[in-house]
Design a protein around this motif. Sequence first.
Motif, PDB file in Angstrom:
ATOM      1  N   UNK A 131       0.866  -1.184   0.000  1.00  0.00           N
ATOM      2  CA  UNK A 131       0.000   0.000   0.000  1.00  0.00           C
ATOM      3  C   UNK A 131       0.897   1.226   0.000  1.00  0.00           C
ATOM      4  N   UNK A 132       0.344   2.363  -0.389  1.00  0.00           N
ATOM      5  CA  UNK A 132       1.154   3.565  -0.394  1.00  0.00           C
ATOM      6  C   UNK A 132       0.403   4.747  -0.965  1.00  0.00           C
ATOM      7  N   UNK A 133       1.149   5.765  -1.344  1.00  0.00           N
ATOM      8  CA  UNK A 133       0.563   6.982  -1.898  1.00  0.00           C
ATOM      9  C   UNK A 133       1.559   7.625  -2.845  1.00  0.00           C
ATOM     10  N   UNK A 134       1.039   8.470  -3.764  1.00  0.00           N
ATOM     11  CA  UNK A 134       1.864   9.193  -4.726  1.00  0.00           C
ATOM     12  C   UNK A 134       1.901  10.664  -4.318  1.00  0.00           C
ATOM     13  N   UNK A 166       7.249  20.397 -15.196  1.00  0.00           N
ATOM     14  CA  UNK A 166       8.060  20.823 -14.057  1.00  0.00           C
ATOM     15  C   UNK A 166       7.871  19.987 -12.810  1.00  0.00           C
ATOM     16  N   UNK A 167       7.029  18.964 -12.878  1.00  0.00           N
ATOM     17  CA  UNK A 167       6.778  18.138 -11.698  1.00  0.00           C
ATOM     18  C   UNK A 167       7.489  16.793 -11.808  1.00  0.00           C
ATOM     19  N   UNK A 168       7.937  16.284 -10.654  1.00  0.00           N
ATOM     20  CA  UNK A 168       8.394  14.892 -10.538  1.00  0.00           C
ATOM     21  C   UNK A 168       7.559  14.253  -9.444  1.00  0.00           C
ATOM     22  N   UNK A 169       7.310  12.988  -9.590  1.00  0.00           N
ATOM     23  CA  UNK A 169       6.381  12.302  -8.686  1.00  0.00           C
ATOM     24  C   UNK A 169       7.093  11.139  -8.002  1.00  0.00           C
ATOM     25  N   UNK A 170       6.630  10.902  -6.792  1.00  0.00           N
ATOM     26  CA  UNK A 170       7.265   9.886  -5.961  1.00  0.00           C
ATOM     27  C   UNK A 170       6.200   9.030  -5.286  1.00  0.00           C
ATOM     28  N   UNK A 171       6.489   7.731  -5.200  1.00  0.00           N
ATOM     29  CA  UNK A 171       5.601   6.801  -4.495  1.00  0.00           C
ATOM     30  C   UNK A 171       6.260   6.385  -3.194  1.00  0.00           C
ATOM     31  N   UNK A 172       5.503   6.497  -2.112  1.00  0.00           N
ATOM     32  CA  UNK A 172       5.972   6.047  -0.801  1.00  0.00           C
ATOM     33  C   UNK A 172       5.090   4.875  -0.386  1.00  0.00           C
ATOM     34  N   UNK A 173       5.731   3.711  -0.215  1.00  0.00           N
ATOM     35  CA  UNK A 173       4.947   2.489  -0.049  1.00  0.00           C
ATOM     36  C   UNK A 173       5.386   1.722   1.189  1.00  0.00           C
ATOM     37  N   UNK A 174       4.457   0.906   1.665  1.00  0.00           N
ATOM     38  CA  UNK A 174       4.712  -0.035   2.751  1.00  0.00           C
ATOM     39  C   UNK A 174       4.338  -1.426   2.265  1.00  0.00           C
ATOM     40  N   UNK A 175       5.272  -2.357   2.381  1.00  0.00           N
ATOM     41  CA  UNK A 175       5.035  -3.718   1.924  1.00  0.00           C
ATOM     42  C   UNK A 175       4.472  -4.568   3.060  1.00  0.00           C
ATOM     43  N   UNK A 176       3.950  -5.743   2.690  1.00  0.00           N
ATOM     44  CA  UNK A 176       3.278  -6.571   3.689  1.00  0.00           C
ATOM     45  C   UNK A 176       4.224  -7.099   4.758  1.00  0.00           C
ATOM     46  N   UNK A 177       5.522  -7.088   4.500  1.00  0.00           N
ATOM     47  CA  UNK A 177       6.462  -7.515   5.529  1.00  0.00           C
ATOM     48  C   UNK A 177       6.824  -6.384   6.491  1.00  0.00           C
ATOM     49  N   UNK A 178       6.199  -5.215   6.304  1.00  0.00           N
ATOM     50  CA  UNK A 178       6.438  -4.075   7.181  1.00  0.00           C
ATOM     51  C   UNK A 178       7.500  -3.121   6.704  1.00  0.00           C
ATOM     52  N   UNK A 179       8.270  -3.489   5.701  1.00  0.00           N
ATOM     53  CA  UNK A 179       9.322  -2.607   5.199  1.00  0.00           C
ATOM     54  C   UNK A 179       8.715  -1.452   4.410  1.00  0.00           C
ATOM     55  N   UNK A 180       9.430  -0.337   4.375  1.00  0.00           N
ATOM     56  CA  UNK A 180       8.974   0.860   3.677  1.00  0.00           C
ATOM     57  C   UNK A 180      10.041   1.326   2.707  1.00  0.00           C
ATOM     58  N   UNK A 181       9.602   1.986   1.655  1.00  0.00           N
ATOM     59  CA  UNK A 181      10.564   2.481   0.666  1.00  0.00           C
ATOM     60  C   UNK A 181       9.934   3.603  -0.142  1.00  0.00           C
TER      61      UNK A 181
END
Length: 822
Positions: A203-206, A234-249
């Motif tokens: 799960x995550x968000x942009x 002029x925009x750059x986009x980033x995804x911030x996610x959390x995986x089912x094992x609890x790790x984030x990236x």
Amino acid sequence: MIRYKITKKWAYLVPALLLAFVSLAFVSPQTDLLQQLEKHLTSWRTQYAPEKVYLHLDKPRYTPGQQIWLKGYVVDAASLQPTSKSNVLYVDLLNANNEAVQRLKLKAENGKANGDIVLPANLPVGQYTLTAYTQWMRNFGEESFFRKEISIIGEKATTEKQDKTAQQIDLQFFPEGGDLVQGLQSRVAFKATKPDGTGIAMTGAVYDAQNQKLFDIKDTHMGMGAFTLQPQQGQRYQARVTFEDGSKAEYTLPEAKPTGYVLSVNETANPEQVQVSIAGNASGRQSLVLTGISRDAVQYAEQFNLQPGQTFSKQVAKADFPTGIARFNLATANGEPLAERLVFIDNQDNLDISLSTDKKTYAGRERVTMQVLARDKQGKPVSTDFSLAITDDELVTPDLQGLNINAYLLLTSDLRGHVQNPGYYFEENNAARKEALSYLLMTQGWRRFGWQQLAKGEFPELKHSPETDLAVRGTVLTDRGKPVKGGEALLYLKGQHLAFITTETDKDGRFAFEGFDFTGAVDMVVQGTDNRGRRKHLQVKIDEQDYQPKLPAIPAPRSEELVASASPDLLTAGKVEMAAADEVNADLTLKGILLKDVEIQGEADMVQPFKLHRKADAVIDVKDLPIAPSGNVIESLQGRVAGVQVYRAGPNDYRARIRGSRTAPLYLIDGMPVEEGITSQLNQFDISRIEILKDPASASLYGGRASGGVIALYTRQGGEAMQEVEPGKYIIIHRAQGYSKVREFYSPAYDGKTPASREPDLRTTLYWNPSVQTDAAGKATVTFYAADRNTTYRATAEGISDAGKPGRGITTFGVSLGKANP
């Protein structure tokens, strides 16, 4: 007047479409580009005609010592009909180091081949790869080969090195069609995979460059999903996610191009139509070409003009495409690729195979009768043959979503990389499955030729010829390595008479003897001469079939997991006898191993007996030997030649060993190698002389098989005169490998007529039949007997019709010891 090229069925759409796109100018699709595409695809289908291979196995996992029962289907990649190119199928079982554990060479008839692999009893526990291919498929790269991972389960695990390096989850983003374009709305698919290649939920968000959250994202199936984004200048986009094992990236999305085109395809909303939309922001009116290609043919094509800010939309009928993957490509009129999208077309027209038994539950060792019914989409009967496997559902955990004939031939064989649980995409016909399949095709990628290759007709060089039969190929060279042009190669083997075949060498010194059809190994003599019949200073080199695929590794479960999953009952059931090693066929004639339409140039005493050696260590005239009581000439050598020991191996069977060697000597009869036991069939009075080579240096002329020395026997039939052959490499003995021996599955008959074993019947594969033939009514009946376990058995039938329609059928039945239900 502007017109669409459409059928009457969709004529009612014309007014609406014209109102919506009055500024679009359509032109005839028969442009130079489309003509070139048609021409190149026709060449690809006819001259190249790639093949696909699929293997149906009796089960997905085995224990050491068991047999892998398999059926190979070799089909034309475009039509999926039985191939007309290859009649020889290769199957290799590779370990994790890409080393061949077992190899098969199978005879394919009408695109089908049966075979089996006996697993060594000491085979280490682990994951193995089964690959299958034809020589013709090698022209298109090893990625076109069939491959399937199988697990070997046992009691002991092999020692595995621990990988201490950090392994991160991989998350990739795939804009639909290929690129994000500033100001144009696009769907972006994503795929999250663990280090072992399997998907992981997330799960995550942009967020935008100002750290403003735009929307949430979440996978919908095995780490795959999609979202909609309209990137701004002029925009750059980033995804911030959390995986089912609890790790984030955090991951940066692909950068949007300032100008370009967006290809959007919706294949799931309408069961009969594919909705295609194209938007662009390039300056000026552009002439574009949209094509839909499937099964190596253009199924849909249209050229149109598009103004900046406008959208081109089209409803494309799914019925115009065959079942399988379709590629929608957008290109400029001169062939420059702009966007590509893969979709899956399912016309629900696969072969329908239904299985049924006369009871739901059987007693132990009770007779089972199973009915097979094959029908096409219209319900009409289909006459063809299927492979049928029946396995213990408890001991052999079924891979319900694993690879099957439909998933491979229609989906994964055309995609890059590993597809997890491919069988899932051919289960229930619901919206969730269709959506997951759409995400898979947006993230996986096309395996075969690219658009640039297709538009330019740049296809791979054909280096390997199709094999319609077995052949012996090689080269005649001078001793300095130069090819002998216009020379002659001669091949023969020992029969009742010496029969031979000859062929001329080409400009590269190459020759080929084709048309062989035999099983096992056969020793052949191949001799080379130049165009003046000279043999001196020449050498013959045979092409050795030592090719082995080097496939990229697929992450597999650790061997400890395979040990843990092995139940005691499974290990007990898996202990079977090993098959005997292959032997050399020493009693075949040349006529007996050639196809009927191959002509034998000679069948007589072609030459007098020959020998490669100049001098033997011992020469014995049989007149100087005593008469052997057994009649075996080898017995008469007892105590007559220093360093030669003779012993009795059986009735009328005497063997010799030279200088205490544990290796049997090479036996020659009139210069031809024979197996050791053949000497028991010879009459002593038919032999005129015996020559023995004890020294390794002199015996080495005959190769590695003479490491135990040489015993050369010459018959009276050959005459007393001896033609001495100059030692050299112009005449060689080649051990040709024929087709692999195909064993028959043993299914005991507990009918009271045949003595039954008192040992418990715990077979994991209850029944295997590689060729269940349905009749004109599409029906077939098979019978077998239940075993000695309270369990559920699963029957799986797979096959493909002559029309190129694959299909499979599944049913289950139970066994309850001591009782049976009607």
